[in-house]
Design a protein around this motif. Structure first.
Motif, PDB file in Angstrom:
ATOM      1  N   ALA A 142       0.823  -1.213   0.000  1.00  0.00           N
ATOM      2  CA  ALA A 142       0.000   0.000   0.000  1.00  0.00           C
ATOM      3  C   ALA A 142       0.851   1.254   0.000  1.00  0.00           C
ATOM      4  CB  ALA A 142      -0.922  -0.003   1.214  1.00  0.00           C
ATOM      5  N   GLY A 143       2.186   1.072   0.040  1.00  0.00           N
ATOM      6  CA  GLY A 143       3.081   2.217   0.153  1.00  0.00           C
ATOM      7  C   GLY A 143       3.375   2.534   1.602  1.00  0.00           C
ATOM      8  N   GLY A 144       4.214   3.540   1.795  1.00  0.00           N
ATOM      9  CA  GLY A 144       4.588   3.881   3.163  1.00  0.00           C
ATOM     10  C   GLY A 144       5.184   5.272   3.244  1.00  0.00           C
ATOM     11  N   SER A 145       5.322   5.773   4.435  1.00  0.00           N
ATOM     12  CA  SER A 145       5.035   5.007   5.631  1.00  0.00           C
ATOM     13  C   SER A 145       3.564   5.006   6.035  1.00  0.00           C
ATOM     14  CB  SER A 145       5.874   5.538   6.792  1.00  0.00           C
ATOM     15  OG  SER A 145       5.530   6.895   7.087  1.00  0.00           O
ATOM     16  N   SER A 146       2.757   5.922   5.446  1.00  0.00           N
ATOM     17  CA  SER A 146       1.341   6.020   5.839  1.00  0.00           C
ATOM     18  C   SER A 146       0.478   5.032   5.066  1.00  0.00           C
ATOM     19  CB  SER A 146       0.837   7.452   5.616  1.00  0.00           C
ATOM     20  OG  SER A 146       1.631   8.399   6.266  1.00  0.00           O
ATOM     21  N   GLY A 147       0.983   3.812   4.871  1.00  0.00           N
ATOM     22  CA  GLY A 147       0.262   2.824   4.074  1.00  0.00           C
ATOM     23  C   GLY A 147      -1.074   2.436   4.664  1.00  0.00           C
ATOM     24  N   GLY A 148      -1.155   2.335   5.988  1.00  0.00           N
ATOM     25  CA  GLY A 148      -2.415   1.975   6.626  1.00  0.00           C
ATOM     26  C   GLY A 148      -3.494   3.014   6.391  1.00  0.00           C
ATOM     27  N   SER A 149      -3.131   4.281   6.476  1.00  0.00           N
ATOM     28  CA  SER A 149      -4.095   5.357   6.254  1.00  0.00           C
ATOM     29  C   SER A 149      -4.573   5.376   4.815  1.00  0.00           C
ATOM     30  CB  SER A 149      -3.465   6.712   6.620  1.00  0.00           C
ATOM     31  OG  SER A 149      -3.281   6.828   8.011  1.00  0.00           O
ATOM     32  N   ALA A 150      -3.636   5.225   3.864  1.00  0.00           N
ATOM     33  CA  ALA A 150      -4.012   5.215   2.446  1.00  0.00           C
ATOM     34  C   ALA A 150      -4.920   4.032   2.128  1.00  0.00           C
ATOM     35  CB  ALA A 150      -2.760   5.179   1.577  1.00  0.00           C
ATOM     36  N   ALA A 151      -4.583   2.857   2.657  1.00  0.00           N
ATOM     37  CA  ALA A 151      -5.382   1.658   2.401  1.00  0.00           C
ATOM     38  C   ALA A 151      -6.775   1.787   3.011  1.00  0.00           C
ATOM     39  CB  ALA A 151      -4.669   0.431   2.950  1.00  0.00           C
ATOM     40  N   ALA A 152      -6.861   2.348   4.206  1.00  0.00           N
ATOM     41  CA  ALA A 152      -8.159   2.507   4.871  1.00  0.00           C
ATOM     42  C   ALA A 152      -9.086   3.391   4.043  1.00  0.00           C
ATOM     43  CB  ALA A 152      -7.969   3.093   6.266  1.00  0.00           C
ATOM     44  N   VAL A 153      -8.564   4.484   3.502  1.00  0.00           N
ATOM     45  CA  VAL A 153      -9.381   5.384   2.692  1.00  0.00           C
ATOM     46  C   VAL A 153      -9.761   4.715   1.374  1.00  0.00           C
ATOM     47  CG1 VAL A 153      -9.435   7.605   1.482  1.00  0.00           C
ATOM     48  CG2 VAL A 153      -8.403   7.450   3.758  1.00  0.00           C
ATOM     49  N   ALA A 154      -8.799   4.076   0.716  1.00  0.00           N
ATOM     50  CA  ALA A 154      -9.058   3.438  -0.578  1.00  0.00           C
ATOM     51  C   ALA A 154     -10.052   2.296  -0.469  1.00  0.00           C
ATOM     52  CB  ALA A 154      -7.747   2.934  -1.172  1.00  0.00           C
ATOM     53  N   ALA A 155     -10.015   1.571   0.652  1.00  0.00           N
ATOM     54  CA  ALA A 155     -10.899   0.412   0.838  1.00  0.00           C
ATOM     55  C   ALA A 155     -12.268   0.798   1.386  1.00  0.00           C
ATOM     56  CB  ALA A 155     -10.237  -0.590   1.783  1.00  0.00           C
ATOM     57  N   GLY A 156     -12.472   2.070   1.685  1.00  0.00           N
ATOM     58  CA  GLY A 156     -13.743   2.487   2.266  1.00  0.00           C
ATOM     59  C   GLY A 156     -13.867   2.137   3.724  1.00  0.00           C
ATOM     60  N   LEU A 157     -12.721   2.020   4.428  1.00  0.00           N
ATOM     61  CA  LEU A 157     -12.729   1.757   5.871  1.00  0.00           C
ATOM     62  C   LEU A 157     -12.608   3.042   6.677  1.00  0.00           C
ATOM     63  CD1 LEU A 157     -10.461  -1.438   6.103  1.00  0.00           C
ATOM     64  CD2 LEU A 157     -12.913  -1.245   5.636  1.00  0.00           C
ATOM     65  N   CYS A 177      -2.328   3.779  -3.812  1.00  0.00           N
ATOM     66  CA  CYS A 177      -3.690   3.303  -3.515  1.00  0.00           C
ATOM     67  C   CYS A 177      -4.771   4.072  -4.267  1.00  0.00           C
ATOM     68  CB  CYS A 177      -3.952   3.397  -2.012  1.00  0.00           C
ATOM     69  SG  CYS A 177      -2.995   2.235  -1.017  1.00  0.00           S
ATOM     70  N   GLY A 178      -4.390   5.082  -5.036  1.00  0.00           N
ATOM     71  CA  GLY A 178      -5.369   5.801  -5.841  1.00  0.00           C
ATOM     72  C   GLY A 178      -6.238   6.769  -5.065  1.00  0.00           C
ATOM     73  N   VAL A 179      -5.656   7.433  -4.040  1.00  0.00           N
ATOM     74  CA  VAL A 179      -6.383   8.445  -3.291  1.00  0.00           C
ATOM     75  C   VAL A 179      -5.581   9.758  -3.347  1.00  0.00           C
ATOM     76  CG1 VAL A 179      -7.497   6.766  -1.798  1.00  0.00           C
ATOM     77  CG2 VAL A 179      -5.336   7.780  -1.068  1.00  0.00           C
ATOM     78  N   VAL A 180      -6.102  10.791  -2.712  1.00  0.00           N
ATOM     79  CA  VAL A 180      -5.445  12.094  -2.698  1.00  0.00           C
ATOM     80  C   VAL A 180      -4.631  12.232  -1.415  1.00  0.00           C
ATOM     81  CG1 VAL A 180      -5.788  14.601  -2.687  1.00  0.00           C
ATOM     82  CG2 VAL A 180      -7.259  13.146  -4.084  1.00  0.00           C
ATOM     83  N   GLY A 181      -3.350  12.560  -1.551  1.00  0.00           N
ATOM     84  CA  GLY A 181      -2.493  12.767  -0.391  1.00  0.00           C
ATOM     85  C   GLY A 181      -1.843  14.137  -0.452  1.00  0.00           C
ATOM     86  N   LEU A 182      -1.845  14.835   0.670  1.00  0.00           N
ATOM     87  CA  LEU A 182      -1.315  16.202   0.711  1.00  0.00           C
ATOM     88  C   LEU A 182      -0.315  16.352   1.847  1.00  0.00           C
ATOM     89  CD1 LEU A 182      -1.339  19.257  -0.043  1.00  0.00           C
ATOM     90  CD2 LEU A 182      -3.278  19.499   1.532  1.00  0.00           C
ATOM     91  N   LYS A 183       0.917  16.738   1.517  1.00  0.00           N
ATOM     92  CA  LYS A 183       1.866  17.179   2.532  1.00  0.00           C
ATOM     93  C   LYS A 183       1.812  18.701   2.584  1.00  0.00           C
ATOM     94  CE  LYS A 183       6.616  17.250   4.191  1.00  0.00           C
ATOM     95  NZ  LYS A 183       8.035  16.894   3.991  1.00  0.00           N
ATOM     96  N   PRO A 184       1.291  19.277   3.668  1.00  0.00           N
ATOM     97  CA  PRO A 184       1.245  20.737   3.762  1.00  0.00           C
ATOM     98  C   PRO A 184       2.653  21.332   3.824  1.00  0.00           C
ATOM     99  CG  PRO A 184      -0.238  19.704   5.358  1.00  0.00           C
ATOM    100  CD  PRO A 184       0.651  18.628   4.815  1.00  0.00           C
ATOM    101  N   THR A 185       2.741  22.601   3.493  1.00  0.00           N
ATOM    102  CA  THR A 185       3.998  23.317   3.647  1.00  0.00           C
ATOM    103  C   THR A 185       4.462  23.236   5.097  1.00  0.00           C
ATOM    104  OG1 THR A 185       3.373  24.836   1.888  1.00  0.00           O
ATOM    105  CG2 THR A 185       5.133  25.561   3.363  1.00  0.00           C
ATOM    106  N   TYR A 186       5.763  23.040   5.292  1.00  0.00           N
ATOM    107  CA  TYR A 186       6.314  22.908   6.642  1.00  0.00           C
ATOM    108  C   TYR A 186       5.931  24.129   7.479  1.00  0.00           C
ATOM    109  CZ  TYR A 186       9.679  21.901  10.352  1.00  0.00           C
ATOM    110  OH  TYR A 186      10.264  21.623  11.565  1.00  0.00           O
ATOM    111  N   GLY A 187       5.365  23.873   8.656  1.00  0.00           N
ATOM    112  CA  GLY A 187       4.955  24.940   9.556  1.00  0.00           C
ATOM    113  C   GLY A 187       3.493  25.305   9.455  1.00  0.00           C
ATOM    114  N   ARG A 188       2.808  24.866   8.403  1.00  0.00           N
ATOM    115  CA  ARG A 188       1.385  25.179   8.243  1.00  0.00           C
ATOM    116  C   ARG A 188       0.533  24.427   9.256  1.00  0.00           C
ATOM    117  NH1 ARG A 188      -1.945  29.005   6.569  1.00  0.00           N
ATOM    118  NH2 ARG A 188      -0.854  29.303   4.596  1.00  0.00           N
ATOM    119  N   VAL A 189       0.950  23.188   9.603  1.00  0.00           N
ATOM    120  CA  VAL A 189       0.208  22.338  10.543  1.00  0.00           C
ATOM    121  C   VAL A 189       1.115  21.987  11.713  1.00  0.00           C
ATOM    122  CG1 VAL A 189      -0.943  20.104  10.843  1.00  0.00           C
ATOM    123  CG2 VAL A 189      -1.226  21.385   8.701  1.00  0.00           C
ATOM    124  N   SER A 190       0.597  22.061  12.921  1.00  0.00           N
ATOM    125  CA  SER A 190       1.389  21.771  14.116  1.00  0.00           C
ATOM    126  C   SER A 190       1.851  20.315  14.156  1.00  0.00           C
ATOM    127  CB  SER A 190       0.561  22.063  15.371  1.00  0.00           C
ATOM    128  OG  SER A 190       1.244  21.631  16.537  1.00  0.00           O
TER     129      SER A 190
END
Length: 413
Positions: A142-157, A177-190
């Motif tokens: 599913a990829g990594g390191s956030s493979g569990g999160s990507a798989a959960a969204v793609a599988a409808g979990l 996994c065919g979903v949308v993933g966003l890395k915000p600009t550093y410092g935008r999110v705590s």
């Protein structure tokens, strides 16, 4: 609710469904839990599932939206393992800043998702708790390191999920996994409450089913946090505001370095088609150069392990986490860390410690930081003339589980 509906259900549709009375927030949460119970044993997207309702859901921007949380983000009262044996029984005592924001917005939490140990990996094969399978093809990662999160969204979990991204850990599994993933600009999110991997690179971000949902989640997650000195005091804008506007005359840069050797032909063709579609919609594309891109991976694999070496020093078997008794304090340290860390974590600790050691700091870590500055300057120069940069997220499609045995091959993924 029909099974296929779970895979398509978006945040906006949840909001509409609750508002019209099609379902309540609690009914929706229970339906997702039933689906997780049925499908997760095979997928291994979740490491823990919250069967009890964790919080009341105020009528905020995310009222009743069921989310999955990567298991390196602290959630008070819940086990947070970071995918490592050394934290297998560690229970968080406070909420991460992003969790507090999600609670205030009315979100519900379904569970914690699988990841490579301390977010070090591209496939979840480095997790102490087993690999996550790709919902599109269970024989592939599913990829990594956030493979569990990507798989959960793609599988409808989950309707959406949180991940963390240091060097691609949201974007790469999203692509696989065919979903949308966003890395915000550093410092935008705590980053407060995120178990640190490489502090100058880590960011928390969303994984969703469409761009609108990512923008909506970023609205909620953004903002200055006094608990994170690296968070930026910038106005919180509405990231959904311009999504429906035309892109005619948008200036698009296409770096030639991103289409060189090592790029899979399927990926190249798909990205080229996407660029053609941007042109058809009125965007102006132009090939540009990011000349120092060729040094990016080498610089990353010096800077990141150096920060890993520092951040993981706190896991010593004394204050929290796995503890293995030794004859003296040093022996306890050695026994606890040897038993608690997996092979990849140990590899990166050793690489980072070497890069920071006396006599090598200037030659490796300091030089890598200088290269990092040159790479940043390349991007700044392009953004003086262009609105966006377009390129492939990852050089290949999802690879087979167990296919990449060589750590260097995995680093290139």
């Amino acid at each position: 609710m029909e099974a296929d509906r779970f895979k398509q259900l978006t945040i906006r549709e949840v909001q509409t469904g609750i508002k019209t009375g099609e379902f309540s927030a609690e009914e929706l949460r229970k339906e997702f839990l039933t689906k997780i119970e049925k499908e997760n044993p095979n997928l291994n997207a979740y490491l823990s599932v919250f069967s009890e309702k964790l919080t009341d859901t105020p009528a905020g921007a995310l009222h009743g939206v069921p989310l999955a949380i990567k298991d390196n983000i602290n959630l008070a009262g819940q086990i947070t393992t970071a995918g490592s044996k050394i934290l297998a029984s560690h229970r968080s005592v406070y909420d991460a800043a992003v969790i507090s924001k999600l609670r205030a917005a009315g979100a519900t939490f379904l569970g914690k998702t699988n990841l490579d140990e301390f977010a070090m990996g591209s496939s979840t094969e480095n997790s102490a708790f087993g690999v996550t399978k790709n919902p599109c093809d269970p024989t592939r990662v599913a990829g990594g390191s956030s493979g569990g999160s990507a798989a959960a969204v793609a599988a409808g979990l989950a309707v959406a999920a949180l991940g963390s991204d240091t060097g691609g850990s949201i974007r790469q599994p999203a692509a696989f996994c065919g979903v949308v993933g966003l890395k915000p600009t550093y410092g935008r999110v705590s980053r407060h409450g995120l178990i640190a991997m490489a502090s100058s690179l880590d960011q928390i971000g969303p994984l969703t089913k469409n761009v609108f949902d990512s923008a909506l989640l970023l609205n909620v997650l953004s903002g200055r946090d006094p608990m994170d000195s690296t968070s930026v005091d910038q106005p919180i804008v509405d990231f959904t505001a311009n999504l429906d506007k035309p892109i005619k005359n948008l200036k698009v840069a296409v770096p030639k370095e991103y289409f060189g050797s090592g790029l899979d032909s399927q990926v190249s063709e798909t990205v080229t088609r996407a660029i053609s579609q941007l042109q058809e919609l009125g965007a102006k594309t132009e090939t540009v150069s990011l000349p120092h891109s060729q040094y990016a991976l080498a610089a990353y694999y010096l800077i990141m392990p150096a920060e890993v070496s520092s951040n993981l020093a706190r896991f010593d078997g004394v204050r929290y986490g796995l503890a293995e008794a030794g004859d003296d304090l040093l022996d306890t340290y050695l026994a606890s860390r040897s038993a608690g860390f997996g092979a990849e974590a140990k590899r990166r600790i050793m690489l980072g410690t070497y890069a920071l050691s006396a006599g090598y700091y200037d030659a490796y870590y300091l030089r890598a930081q200088k290269v990092r500055t040159l790479i940043r300057q390349d991007f700044e120069k392009v953004f003086e003339k262009f609105d966006i940069i377009v390129g492939p997220t990852t050089p290949t499609t999802a690879f087979k589980i167990g296919e990449k045995k060589d750590p260097l091959a995995m680093y290139l993924a």
